[in-house]
Write a protein that holds these residues in place. Sequence first.
Motif, PDB file in Angstrom:
ATOM      1  N   SER A  20       4.749  -1.193   5.070  1.00  0.00           N
ATOM      2  CA  SER A  20       3.461  -1.052   5.754  1.00  0.00           C
ATOM      3  C   SER A  20       3.497   0.089   6.757  1.00  0.00           C
ATOM      4  N   GLU A  21       4.593   0.194   7.519  1.00  0.00           N
ATOM      5  CA  GLU A  21       4.719   1.292   8.476  1.00  0.00           C
ATOM      6  C   GLU A  21       4.695   2.635   7.773  1.00  0.00           C
ATOM      7  N   PHE A  22       5.362   2.713   6.634  1.00  0.00           N
ATOM      8  CA  PHE A  22       5.373   3.975   5.889  1.00  0.00           C
ATOM      9  C   PHE A  22       3.966   4.320   5.391  1.00  0.00           C
ATOM     10  N   ALA A  23       3.233   3.316   4.900  1.00  0.00           N
ATOM     11  CA  ALA A  23       1.872   3.565   4.440  1.00  0.00           C
ATOM     12  C   ALA A  23       0.997   4.080   5.567  1.00  0.00           C
ATOM     13  N   LEU A  24       1.154   3.499   6.768  1.00  0.00           N
ATOM     14  CA  LEU A  24       0.360   3.974   7.911  1.00  0.00           C
ATOM     15  C   LEU A  24       0.742   5.402   8.303  1.00  0.00           C
ATOM     16  N   SER A  25       2.035   5.728   8.176  1.00  0.00           N
ATOM     17  CA  SER A  25       2.465   7.079   8.545  1.00  0.00           C
ATOM     18  C   SER A  25       1.845   8.146   7.657  1.00  0.00           C
ATOM     19  N   ASP A  29      -2.895  11.257  10.071  1.00  0.00           N
ATOM     20  CA  ASP A  29      -3.743  12.420  10.357  1.00  0.00           C
ATOM     21  C   ASP A  29      -5.195  12.197   9.979  1.00  0.00           C
ATOM     22  N   GLN A  30      -5.501  11.047   9.388  1.00  0.00           N
ATOM     23  CA  GLN A  30      -6.870  10.783   8.975  1.00  0.00           C
ATOM     24  C   GLN A  30      -7.709  10.358  10.179  1.00  0.00           C
ATOM     25  N   ALA A  31      -8.926  10.858  10.230  1.00  0.00           N
ATOM     26  CA  ALA A  31      -9.797  10.550  11.366  1.00  0.00           C
ATOM     27  C   ALA A  31     -10.163   9.076  11.401  1.00  0.00           C
ATOM     28  N   ASP A  58     -15.862  10.084   1.255  1.00  0.00           N
ATOM     29  CA  ASP A  58     -15.367  10.513   2.564  1.00  0.00           C
ATOM     30  C   ASP A  58     -14.581   9.422   3.277  1.00  0.00           C
ATOM     31  N   GLU A  59     -14.317   8.307   2.614  1.00  0.00           N
ATOM     32  CA  GLU A  59     -13.591   7.198   3.227  1.00  0.00           C
ATOM     33  C   GLU A  59     -12.113   7.231   2.839  1.00  0.00           C
ATOM     34  N   ARG A 100     -10.151   7.944  -0.916  1.00  0.00           N
ATOM     35  CA  ARG A 100      -8.695   7.930  -0.944  1.00  0.00           C
ATOM     36  C   ARG A 100      -8.251   6.512  -0.632  1.00  0.00           C
ATOM     37  N   VAL A 101      -7.273   6.015  -1.403  1.00  0.00           N
ATOM     38  CA  VAL A 101      -6.869   4.625  -1.247  1.00  0.00           C
ATOM     39  C   VAL A 101      -5.347   4.514  -1.307  1.00  0.00           C
ATOM     40  N   VAL A 102      -4.803   3.737  -0.362  1.00  0.00           N
ATOM     41  CA  VAL A 102      -3.380   3.401  -0.345  1.00  0.00           C
ATOM     42  C   VAL A 102      -3.275   1.886  -0.453  1.00  0.00           C
ATOM     43  N   LEU A 103      -2.514   1.415  -1.442  1.00  0.00           N
ATOM     44  CA  LEU A 103      -2.314  -0.010  -1.654  1.00  0.00           C
ATOM     45  C   LEU A 103      -0.871  -0.361  -1.341  1.00  0.00           C
ATOM     46  N   VAL A 104      -0.652  -1.502  -0.682  1.00  0.00           N
ATOM     47  CA  VAL A 104       0.677  -1.927  -0.260  1.00  0.00           C
ATOM     48  C   VAL A 104       0.972  -3.282  -0.892  1.00  0.00           C
ATOM     49  N   ALA A 105       2.174  -3.395  -1.504  1.00  0.00           N
ATOM     50  CA  ALA A 105       2.545  -4.646  -2.165  1.00  0.00           C
ATOM     51  C   ALA A 105       4.056  -4.791  -2.135  1.00  0.00           C
ATOM     52  N   PRO A 106       4.554  -6.042  -2.140  1.00  0.00           N
ATOM     53  CA  PRO A 106       6.000  -6.245  -2.262  1.00  0.00           C
ATOM     54  C   PRO A 106       6.449  -6.011  -3.705  1.00  0.00           C
TER      55      PRO A 106
END
Length: 618
Positions: A20-25, A29-31, A58-59, A100-106
């Motif tokens: 999760s931390e990596f995904a946020l990193s 830079d996104q507004a 734009d999301e 743009r979409v980032v998905l996080v999963a185990p």
Amino acid sequence: MSIDGWKRLLVLGGIGSGRSEFALSLLQDQASVRRVAAEEFSADPSELAQLLRRARADETLLVEGLDAWVRVLLDPAHQPADDRATVAELAGAVGDCAARVVLVAPEAGLGAAPAEPVERAFADALGTTNRTVADACDAVVLVIAGQPSWLKVPQPAAGDAPAGFPAAARPGARPGGTGGTGAGANGVTGAPAVASVGIPSQPRQAPAAAPVAAPAPTLVSAPVAGLDAAEVDFAPGMDLPMPDDTTGPQAVARLADLDLAGTGFGDLSRLVSFAAATQATPVPAAWDRVRVLLVQGEHDGGLAAGHQPQETARRLGQATDGTGALGQLAAAAGADLQVVSAPPAAPIEFRPALDEATVEAALRTGWALARQAAADGVRLLVLAAVGTGTDGAAAAVLAATAGTEPPMALARVVGPGGRVDDTAWIRRCTAVRDALHRSRYAGRSAREVLAELGGGDIAVATGVILSAAAHRLPVLLDGPVGIAAGMVSRDLGSQARHWCLLVDDGGHPGVRVAAEVLGLTPLMRLGLDLGEGANALAALPMLRSALALAAALPPHPQPAATDAGDEPAGSDGTGEDAEPAGAEPEFAEPAPQGPGPATTQPQTEPESGVGQSAGRAG
């Protein structure tokens, strides 16, 4: 796809891995970032797909907790339902999402298999979801201990740096990162996935502005479609074609008439015979379309002794970006490269490597790979392998199928700097011995050997060899995984080995044992050990040159016949005893000179010793 190289990203990781931390990193830079908790859709899991489809360009969306979404999907309150259809709907929405979409999963494949049936069903569903969503994403990254390892690399436009990635997280920037082995769906539960890897837009540059000699190889990333269960039956006695039994001898006979300054092609005449038989023509062509199938397999337990951490990921990255031996040789030969990730195997000294369903899926995926290659116009397959513990798994298969002892099938373990690790070699031998003892009451059919000892990589390679024979496609074997698969395929379809060619045994003891059993005499004995698959690619230019030369050389001109009236006169002037110009005179036995072995008449004793001495002197 966005200008910085990716638009849809799946971040995987274990508990506490920092996914999760990596995904946020990646999104710092996104507004504005809209965070979505997947468990919010407890009333209707399909609403997550609807949210993605409604997102604006734009999301930026961060979807967390896909595992919670899977639990909601499996909740009895939503049953009966078509779970696969809902997962496919989610993947389709990810692929069509304008934002743009980032998905996080185990990652479902970490840790031991759950003991409870409910948890096993959840793990299977989560794994299916991860694979399906990964196939719809531009990039996939696995985070381990906070360190990203890129499994599927985005393809930025030429000259564009992936600005959305921090410098340390950019694909290829970390020395431990892979070149990418994305997961491609094949429609079979538990089946291996065909890699989907990005191709660098520019040749990689070495330090000090020194250009790399060879570009990256051409990567094949098309998914393999699943096979109908009724299409092929992997049972002993498979009806496979044989190479043409007349064109091979005809091609060898033709070599004797070629206009050569020397005596001929030597041992490479067997190459010409093989190519002629597999192409069904006495004048075979040099292989113009070559595909390298790089099968990645992981074997746990004692078979992995002496293996360096992250070595498989590093080798895969080198193969796909053209910096390693396999990648450079494939690029130089103009060969396609297709990476296949096989299902990991359990420690065989404690339990079977795979279950029967996974073996079946792996065989079918290998069959589909060769079938796809034939449909793409490929003329030659090179079977390569990489992974942890592959030598030990191959040795276990050879011990079960060829009756050899484990130490006779295992090569020495050589670490960095050429250091020989005998302790690791002993551990591998022990693991193979224990596995053979554990499975002593199990059958020794092809499927049982693969399930008990072989693992996913050897099962995929077996399917490739059988399918290549069925589609009349020759295969270059090179190394322990390929030769072990040749032994297993022999027990399913004995004709398959006649479509295989062994260029060099590499000095590997297991390869030598199996090659003798299969009747595959190496074309040469160079002792190459560049890595499985790279040895064959190193010899490929010479094989191509020999075939091209055999096809292009004209026949040797025959001596011109002379007219009877122009025959030169002999010593008697009649011409009867005259020899043609340049011809060697007929050999005649010389008349015996004095007594000796050639004398047939009894010798008369001389009357005196003087005469006897004179006779000997004469």
